[in-house]
Every structure is written in C-alpha cells, then in structure tokens.
Enzyme design. Structure first.
Site, PDB file in Angstrom:
ATOM      1  N   ARG A  29      96.427  33.334  37.140  1.00 33.68           N
ATOM      2  CA  ARG A  29      96.917  34.704  37.236  1.00 33.68           C
ATOM      3  C   ARG A  29      98.116  34.567  38.089  1.00 33.68           C
ATOM      4  NH1 ARG A  29      91.315  35.928  37.913  1.00 33.68           N
ATOM      5  NH2 ARG A  29      90.918  37.339  35.700  1.00 33.68           N
TER       6      ARG A  29
ATOM      7  N   ASP B 283      86.967  43.607  38.182  1.00 32.31           N
ATOM      8  CA  ASP B 283      85.156  42.375  37.961  1.00 32.31           C
ATOM      9  C   ASP B 283      84.885  43.205  38.835  1.00 32.31           C
ATOM     10  OD1 ASP B 283      88.330  40.506  38.810  1.00 32.31           O
ATOM     11  OD2 ASP B 283      88.829  42.101  39.382  1.00 32.31           O
TER      12      ASP B 283
ATOM     13  N   HIS C 179      92.271  39.887  42.964  1.00 37.32           N
ATOM     14  CA  HIS C 179      91.969  39.963  41.815  1.00 37.32           C
ATOM     15  C   HIS C 179      91.997  38.500  41.355  1.00 37.32           C
ATOM     16  CE1 HIS C 179      91.372  40.478  37.245  1.00 37.32           C
ATOM     17  NE2 HIS C 179      92.665  40.851  37.564  1.00 37.32           N
TER      18      HIS C 179
ATOM     19  N   ARG D 249      82.566  44.155  35.775  1.00 35.24           N
ATOM     20  CA  ARG D 249      82.084  43.304  35.331  1.00 35.24           C
ATOM     21  C   ARG D 249      80.686  43.067  36.525  1.00 35.24           C
ATOM     22  NH1 ARG D 249      87.645  39.900  34.297  1.00 35.24           N
ATOM     23  NH2 ARG D 249      87.807  40.696  32.534  1.00 35.24           N
TER      24      ARG D 249
HETATM   25  P1  NAD Z   1     101.104  41.382  25.727  1.00 32.66           P
HETATM   26  O1  NAD Z   1     101.969  40.323  25.758  1.00 32.66           O
HETATM   27  O2  NAD Z   1     100.643  41.521  24.440  1.00 32.66           O
HETATM   28  O3  NAD Z   1     101.975  42.488  26.383  1.00 32.66           O
HETATM   29  C1  NAD Z   1     103.377  42.866  27.222  1.00 32.66           C
HETATM   30  C2  NAD Z   1     103.981  43.885  26.221  1.00 32.66           C
HETATM   31  O4  NAD Z   1     105.289  44.249  27.316  1.00 32.66           O
HETATM   32  C3  NAD Z   1     104.592  43.168  25.315  1.00 32.66           C
HETATM   33  O5  NAD Z   1     104.728  44.954  23.960  1.00 32.66           O
HETATM   34  C4  NAD Z   1     105.915  43.514  25.845  1.00 32.66           C
HETATM   35  O6  NAD Z   1     107.627  44.084  24.858  1.00 32.66           O
HETATM   36  C5  NAD Z   1     105.986  44.357  26.540  1.00 32.66           C
HETATM   37  N1  NAD Z   1     107.453  43.999  27.126  1.00 32.66           N
HETATM   38  C6  NAD Z   1     108.009  43.046  28.122  1.00 32.66           C
HETATM   39  N2  NAD Z   1     108.635  43.523  28.821  1.00 32.66           N
HETATM   40  C7  NAD Z   1     109.123  44.813  29.632  1.00 32.66           C
HETATM   41  C8  NAD Z   1     110.246  45.440  29.951  1.00 32.66           C
HETATM   42  N3  NAD Z   1     111.342  44.458  30.577  1.00 32.66           N
HETATM   43  N4  NAD Z   1     109.853  46.154  30.021  1.00 32.66           N
HETATM   44  C9  NAD Z   1     108.990  47.218  29.224  1.00 32.66           C
HETATM   45  N5  NAD Z   1     107.687  46.319  28.073  1.00 32.66           N
HETATM   46  C10 NAD Z   1     107.964  45.359  28.633  1.00 32.66           C
HETATM   47  O7  NAD Z   1     100.187  41.613  27.540  1.00 32.66           O
HETATM   48  P2  NAD Z   1      98.807  41.728  27.732  1.00 32.66           P
HETATM   49  O8  NAD Z   1      97.809  40.738  27.027  1.00 32.66           O
HETATM   50  O9  NAD Z   1      98.741  43.192  27.429  1.00 32.66           O
HETATM   51  O10 NAD Z   1      98.744  41.424  28.940  1.00 32.66           O
HETATM   52  C11 NAD Z   1      99.717  42.573  29.968  1.00 32.66           C
HETATM   53  C12 NAD Z   1      99.861  42.091  31.374  1.00 32.66           C
HETATM   54  O11 NAD Z   1      98.776  42.536  31.340  1.00 32.66           O
HETATM   55  C13 NAD Z   1      99.804  40.159  31.604  1.00 32.66           C
HETATM   56  O12 NAD Z   1     100.326  40.406  32.823  1.00 32.66           O
HETATM   57  C14 NAD Z   1      98.462  40.559  32.028  1.00 32.66           C
HETATM   58  O13 NAD Z   1      98.236  39.350  32.165  1.00 32.66           O
HETATM   59  C15 NAD Z   1      97.488  41.899  32.538  1.00 32.66           C
HETATM   60  N6  NAD Z   1      96.499  42.182  32.328  1.00 32.66           N
HETATM   61  C16 NAD Z   1      96.288  42.468  33.509  1.00 32.66           C
HETATM   62  C17 NAD Z   1      94.002  42.599  33.752  1.00 32.66           C
HETATM   63  C18 NAD Z   1      93.622  43.091  34.647  1.00 32.66           C
HETATM   64  O14 NAD Z   1      92.761  43.496  35.324  1.00 32.66           O
HETATM   65  N7  NAD Z   1      95.014  44.012  35.598  1.00 32.66           N
HETATM   66  C19 NAD Z   1      93.314  42.500  32.571  1.00 32.66           C
HETATM   67  C20 NAD Z   1      94.347  42.261  31.444  1.00 32.66           C
HETATM   68  C21 NAD Z   1      95.638  41.570  31.585  1.00 32.66           C
END
Ligand code: NAD
Length: 317
Positions: free
Chosen positions: A92, A152, A179, A155
């Site tokens: 991450r 987490d 995280h 989980r």
């Molecule tokens: P993804 O690539 O499927 O989606 C990302 C989206 O963000 C896309 O639709 C993209 O167009 C959009 N985007 C990019 N730049 C942008 C901007 N400037 N303005 C608006 N939209 C924008 O990715 P995902 O699988 O949905 O993951 C998204 C984030 O969530 C990642 O950073 C991932 O690591 C994180 N995540 C966090 C957790 C958590 O527990 N915190 C869990 C899973 C994923």
C-alpha cells in the site's frame, strides 16, 4: 448537524471497484436518499449510477446520479475512493506518490468551496492519504476520517468467529495502527462477550494460544494481498466498512470504531494519522477511547507510527 448539509445525501469520488461497490452497498443500506457519484471519467460515473439505480425498485427510494464538485458540497459525507489500486506484489505504501498526486487534484475542490461536511478517505495508503487530505482540504481534524483498520478489524472478527465457532458480532477486538504491513492485533483486550480470549479458546479445546494468535494475525494482515493475488482487487469488505462508518455518522451512533485519525499525543504518538478506537458520530471523530495495551503491543504501535511517519516525511507531508 451543520445546516448547510443534507444528512440524507452522500457522495463518492472515484467510481472504480471500491467506489461503485460502496455505492451499491449504500444504495441497499437505506441510510441515504441521494447518492452522487464523481469520477474523472464522467462516463464511468454515469454508467455506474445507471446500473446501481436499476436496483432501486427492489429496495426503496434513492436517487443515484453522476455529479460534479459543485453538486456535492451539501453531502453530509464525501467518500474518497479515487486513486490507483494496489497491483499484485505492490505494498500500500508503494502507492503513496501516485495517489498523493491524485489527491492534489481532488482535495482543493473542497477547500475552495469551504465544504462543511465530513470527508471519509478510503484510497490507499489510507493513513498517509488521510494526513494529505487534512492538509489539502483545510478541514478540521474531526471532519477528516480514514477508513483505517475498520476493514482489518472485521477480517479479524470473521477469522476468530470461524476459529471459535461463535457469531463474529460477539467477538470484541481491534486491529490498530497502520492499515497495512505494521498493523497490530490488540490481543490483550480481545474478548468474546466479556470472556477473555484465552479462556474462550480453552472452552473450545484450543491451548496453543501463541501459535494460533500469530497465525490468525498473519492471515488477517495478508488477506488483502491474498485477495489481490487471486482476483486483482478487493472491494466488498471495504464497501461494507464504508456503510458501517457512514451509519455511525448519519445516525449519530457514537460508535467506537478503529478509524484513522490525526494523533495528538495519544499513546505517545503525534503528527500522523493511524487507527485507534475512537467515538464516531455526527460531528465526525470524537474522543479517543484509551484501549489498554500490553507493553509489547504499545511498542509495536510506536513502531507502526514511526514507519508511517517515515513514509509521510518522504512524501513531503
Ligand atoms: P480502480 O482503479 O478500480 O478505481 C479508481 C477510480 O478512481 C477510477 O474510476 C478512476 O477513474 C478514478 N479516479 C482516478 N483519478 C481521479 C480523480 N483525479 N478524480 C476522480 N476520480 C479519479 O481502483 P479501486 O480498486 O476502486 O481502488 C481505489 C482505491 O481504494 C485504491 O487506492 C485502493 O488501494 C483503495 N482501497 C482501499 C481499501 C481500504 O481498506 N482502505 C480497500 C480496498 C481498496
């Protein structure tokens, strides 16, 4: 609740796997009457809104629509899930520079419009990006919340529930700290409806406490990597975590959740965001709950905080 915000409205910025799953889960939750979707790819937001809205007749009235920043400034909560996702083998923290750049294009939109609601940060690395969001949005600390280790912790509860053959809601435990790789299971305070963990384990015929705790903690810490290895993204668990946090806010539940917040000397930690149990309600983050930690857990927490600080400093935060 602030008069300029609509408690029945939520917005999501970033409609990829996580944002769209969160929107789908929120649509079914009954918490909101409006769900506004923003994405740099407007068509993506429109497509997700259309698809999700076709489920509305099975649930009850909710408007789901694509929006721009001007249209979401009255949302009680804006969930930020925009950003690059973790690739197989990537940590991450590897994501930090990519996603800080994305945040530099999003958060000033809230600052220039003096957004009066609550920002819920989900993009990874969530602790670092929560700190970045605080700086870039100009919002007060209690209104910028990271989803932190709520996922987490779920989980861990799920894994202990399997191990002990008991409802996961009867398991009381927290994953604390980052995280990510340095997260810690707060075993010393873990209990099953008031019964200390080891006593409950022995009721179930398990006596290798050290070995089992290490195995379960490792599995929880690595479960994100395992899911990404197998299906290239994680989104359902985090979507439900988003619903849980939103519910605590809009229902003013004052629930105790392990969200990521700015530390100001609690447990001897400052100048970084990480997860410890705090009260969550309509004002956002309230008081810290002083979780009793063993000496070893406290030491691991300080190590986790230092690891995060190093990344934050190298990212210029
Ligand atoms: P993804 O690539 O499927 O989606 C990302 C989206 O963000 C896309 O639709 C993209 O167009 C959009 N985007 C990019 N730049 C942008 C901007 N400037 N303005 C608006 N939209 C924008 O990715 P995902 O699988 O949905 O993951 C998204 C984030 O969530 C990642 O950073 C991932 O690591 C994180 N995540 C966090 C957790 C958590 O527990 N915190 C869990 C899973 C994923």
């Amino acid at each position: 609740m602030n008069k300029k915000i609509d408690n029945r409205k939520v917005a999501i910025v970033g409609c990829g796997f996580v944002g769209s799953s969160a929107a789908f889960a929120l649509m079914q939750s009954g918490l909101f009457s409006e769900i506004a979707l923003v994405d740099v790819d407007r068509e993506r937001a429109e497509g997700e809104a259309l698809d999700i809205s076709h489920g509305v007749p099975f649930v009850g009235h909710v408007e789901v629509y694509a929006a721009d920043y001007d249209e979401i400034m009255d949302a009680a909560i804006v969930v930020i899930t925009a950003g690059a996702a973790q690739k197989p083998g990537e940590t991450r923290l590897d994501l930090v520079n990519k996603n800080i750049k994305i945040f530099q294009s999003i958060l000033p939109e809230f600052k220039k419009r003096s957004y009066p609601g609550i920002l819920l940060i989900v993009s990874n690395p969530v602790d670092i990006l929560t700190l970045a969001a605080l700086e870039l949005s100009g919002l007060p600390e209690h209104r910028v919340i990271g989803s932190g280790t709520v996922l987490d912790t779920a989980r861990l509860k799920m894994r202990l529930s399997d191990h002990l053959d008991v409802d996961s809601r009867s398991v009381h435990s927290f994953i604390i700290g980052e995280h990510g790789d340095s997260e810690i299971a707060a075993w010393s305070s873990t209990n099953i409806s008031g019964i200390p963990l080891n006593d409950f384990c022995e009721m179930r015929g398990f006596f290798s406490h050290e070995e089992s705790m290490k195995q379960i903690e490792d599995e929880v810490r690595n479960s994100g990597y395992e899911i990404i290895e197998k299906k290239h993204a994680t989104y359902y668990g985090i979507a439900m975590s988003v619903v849980r946090i939103c519910k605590a806010i809009v229902m003013n539940e004052r629930s105790i959740l392990s969200v990521s917040t700015k530390m100001n000397g609690e447990y001897g930690i400052s100048d970084i965001c990480l997860s410890m149990p705090v009260i969550v309600g309509e004002e956002g983050v309230g008081d810290h709950i002083p979780l009793p930690l063993s000496v070893e857990e406290h030491q691991l927490l300080l190590t986790s905080a230092n690891a995060l600080k190093e990344v934050a400093r190298s990212a210029g935060l």
